[in-house]
Design an enzyme around this catalytic site. Structure first.
Site, PDB file in Angstrom:
ATOM      1  N   GLU A 320       4.311  25.267 -40.825  1.00 10.66           N
ATOM      2  CA  GLU A 320       3.173  24.675 -41.531  1.00 10.66           C
ATOM      3  C   GLU A 320       3.397  24.512 -43.031  1.00 10.66           C
ATOM      4  O   GLU A 320       2.558  24.879 -43.842  1.00 10.66           O
ATOM      5  CB  GLU A 320       1.917  25.533 -41.291  1.00 10.66           C
ATOM      6  CG  GLU A 320       1.539  25.599 -39.827  1.00 10.66           C
ATOM      7  CD  GLU A 320       0.278  26.406 -39.568  1.00 10.66           C
ATOM      8  OE1 GLU A 320      -0.630  25.869 -38.940  1.00 10.66           O
ATOM      9  OE2 GLU A 320       0.223  27.587 -39.988  1.00 10.66           O
TER      10      GLU A 320
HETATM   11  C1  ACM Z   1       1.910  29.335 -36.158  1.00 11.49           C
HETATM   12  O1  ACM Z   1       1.035  29.519 -35.291  1.00 11.49           O
HETATM   13  N1  ACM Z   1       1.621  28.747 -37.303  1.00 11.49           N
HETATM   14  C2  ACM Z   1       3.259  29.727 -35.955  1.00 11.49           C
END
Ligand code: ACM
Length: 675
Positions: A320
């Site tokens: 992310e």
């Molecule tokens: C995640 O759930 N951002 C690895």
């Protein structure tokens, strides 16, 4: 009253089939049993008999057996050698420190007139087999020929080995800190169900949780004082090793790094100021991949952490990352050009490649979430997939090893069955070559702690984690949901004997909610509630100041009573019968009484007032369910069905982040009424 019946059903099933979980690769049972008694002792022979893990596991058997049975079982006094009830044979020693991926965990366990014999080629097989032995211990059925009061182990022949070598739990301790004591308790549970990797998510925007001696501002400014000392880390790693569990640390970079930047702002992209994220939605701090000083810092930190965590794998997160944080930075275009990178997102590729080299210098293999796969990295990197089986198959096809976490997110409050049905090799059959399939090493359950605390962690993990452990250990053919649930209930009890607190802590939390009033009505009411699923609750906000002391925090993720009711509704709708109908009516009438008893408790406590609308909704569901049963055979009044379905829909809406888990079954009853 209903609960007693439900537990009765589960326990009756358990008495016939030992509640082993994970179910062994091969198990045969025979009539007969060996009694457990006060003089119980264990002998250990073979070249691996002096292995520290074997010795520690045998020591634990005495305490655990005493606890499970209430018998005053003690290790034999020094210098005495009573005839052993359990003979352990470890054929070979294992001198390779530390534990490694793919270690031999096979064992054989034979219980017969000849006694109890556990044999394994390597120490870890003994550690695994002793858990199976302890799961076999049960109270003598009153129907057994001897009728002797006490405990015994049934005759059996077990040959067992894991399906996957990587069977883990990814545990976030950043969003809410989990003290070392709870981590050790979690390791006890993991070992009990033969999980072998603790993936410790030690840093995120909300906290950097490890003491660094080299960069102390990490914990000083990045943890709100909640972090593990290096001594604690060493102790936990040793505790895990004793139980055959590898510990893989995760330091999530370059995103999710606000807590790093609080103490070391020069690591960050942009000028700051940076701070730990205390509330949901605060901006994420991102590490700057363009500064040489970043790599000097990470080299120093990872070098220090590489010594603290002996496992061969080191997780760098990588999930992310928002490239917009980089794309408008001064100098980015020149940097991209100089390093032949086509765009700002490729900066993460550059970053990962640099990190991989740093880790390799410190003797580590790099691991990361799906997102790091864009990088051109050596093939010994392991990818953890949170984007699904297709992404995982892609990992294997590209020549990398991978593990699956999609479908195993325990924070989403899904039932055990949903996790149990999730198959790491779902995309492999017919699509991947045998060689590619072998690159799928297993999986990890993931527990993110935004909405969990040390107080209710156990209940968020257990018993669902045991079902996931079975998916990772047992043959793919072990997939019967009914059998899983029949065993899950006694396994859940067994785990509490081991010291886990999934039930006891929730009970204490509910006692806190009733403030001295009787807790039984709240327990009965809560027994058909479930927390809202997915990220629904996250959206309403959370942070360090959010209290997690509400009813939604004090119940298990899954309602056994509602599942049992749903099963009976499904059976009734397929094969209606008078006894089945009577049973359903009794349940509904029972819940009407529960509403009556719970209402004064809900009305009297400020923290429970928000749950009153659920009592009304449950009463509606019971009324509509009862009517639906009547109108299966007699014509309903005009307009009944549309109105009933509308009422049920309204009662199915989550309130105070809670769902009434019998609502879908009541809806099925109403839908089955002829127009
Ligand atoms: C995640 O759930 N951002 C690895």
């Amino acid at each position: 009253m209903r609960l007693a019946v439900i537990f009765g059903v589960a326990l009756a099933a358990a008495a016939e089939t030992p509640a082993l979980m994970p179910w062994p690769a091969s198990a045969k049972f025979d009539a007969g049993e060996i009694e457990m008694n006060v003089g119980f002792s264990v002998s250990v022979a073979g070249a691996g008999a002096n292995d520290a893990r074997v010795k520690a596991a045998v020591e634990r058997v005495y305490t655990r057996l005493a606890r499970q049975t209430g018998l005053p079982i003690l290790p034999p006094r020094a210098g005495t050698q009573p005839p052993p009830a359990l003979r352990v044979i470890v054929e070979e020693a294992d001198h390779r420190p530390p534990q490694q991926l793919g270690d031999d965990e096979r064992y054989s366990l034979d219980v017969s007139e000849a006694g109890i014999r556990l044999s394994a080629d390597r120490p870890l097989g003994v550690v695994r087999g002793l858990e199976t032995f302890l799961q076999l211990v049960r109270q003598n059925p009153a129907s057994s020929p001897s009728k002797a009061p006490g405990f015994s182990v049934p005759y059996t022949e077990i040959r067992d080995e894991p399906r996957f070598p990587w069977r883990g739990l990814s545990l976030d301790v950043s969003r809410h800190f989990i003290p070392a004591e709870e981590i050790e308790r979690t390791l006890d549970g993991m070992a009990a169900v033969k999980l072998n990797v603790l993936h410790w998510h030690l840093s995120d925007d909300q906290g950097f949780r490890v003491e660094s001696k080299k960069y102390p501002r990490l914990q000083q400014y990045g943890s709100d004082g909640l972090y593990y000392t290096q001594t604690e880390i060493r102790d936990v790693v040793a505790y895990a090793r004793d139980r055959g569990i590898r510990v893989v640390p995760e330091f999530d970079v370059p995103g999710h790094a606000s807590s790093w930047l609080a103490g070391y702002p020069s690591l960050g992209t942009g000028a700051g100021p940076f701070h730990i994220v205390h509330e949901r939605g605060d901006a994420n701090g991102v590490i700057d991949p363009m500064k040489e000083s970043t790599y000097r810092f990470l080299d120093g930190l990872f070098g220090e952490m590489a010594k603290l965590f002996p496992d061969a794998y080191f997780h760098i997160g990588g999930d992310e990352v928002n490239p917009r944080d980089w794309s408008n930075q001064p100098g980015v275009q020149a940097f991209l050009k100089k390093h032949h990178l086509e765009s700002a997102p490729r900066l993460q590729t550059y970053f990962n490649q640099r990190l991989q080299k740093i880790l390799a210098r410190h003797g580590k293999r790099m691991m990361g979430w799906d997102e790091i796969l864009q990088s051109d990295l050596p093939k010994d990197v392991v990818i953890q997939s949170w984007r699904g089986q297709t992404a995982l198959a892609d990992v294997a096809r590209k020549g990398y090893s991978g593990i699956l976490s999609t479908g195993y997110y325990l924070d989403l409050m899904q039932p055990a069955s949903a996790h149990y049905r999730t198959e790491p090799l779902a995309e492999a059959a017919g699509r991947l070559s045998p060689e590619e399939t072998k690159r799928i090493l297993g999986g990890e359950a993931a527990m993110w702690e935004e909405l969990a605390t040390a107080e209710n962690l156990d209940a968020k993990l257990w018993p669902r984690l045991a079902a996931i452990a079975e998916r990772f250990w047992s043959p793919a053919s072990v997939n019967d949901i009914g059998s899983m649930y029949a065993r899950l209930e006694p396994v859940n009890q067994w785990l509490e004997w081991l010291g886990l607190k999934q039930r006891s802590n929730l009970q204490l939390m509910r006692q806190r909610l009733v403030s001295g009033m009787p807790v039984a009505p709240l327990n009965a009411f809560a027994s058909i509630l479930e927390p809202v699923k997915g990220y629904e609750r996250h959206r309403s906000g959370w942070g360090v100041t959010t209290p997690f002391n509400r009813l939604v925090d004090a119940i298990p993720p899954e309602s056994d009573a509602a599942r049992e009711f749903s099963d009976r509704v499904a059976q009734y709708l397929t094969a209606p019968s008078v006894p089945a109908e009577e049973g359903l009516r009794k349940s509904l009438a029972g819940w009407v009484e529960v509403v009556g008893a719970a209402r004064p408790v809900l009305e009297s406590n400020s923290l429970l007032l928000e749950d009153l609308p659920l009592a009304d909704a449950l009463a509606t569901l019971c009324r509509r369910g009862g009517e639906a049963l009547s109108y299966r055979t007699e014509a309903p009044p005009a307009g009944w069905k549309a109105q009933a379905l509308a009422d049920i829909k309204d009662a199915s809406v989550h309130r105070a982040h809670l769902l009434i888990a019998i609502a879908p079954a009541v809806q099925k009853l109403a839908e089955a009424v002829p127009q």
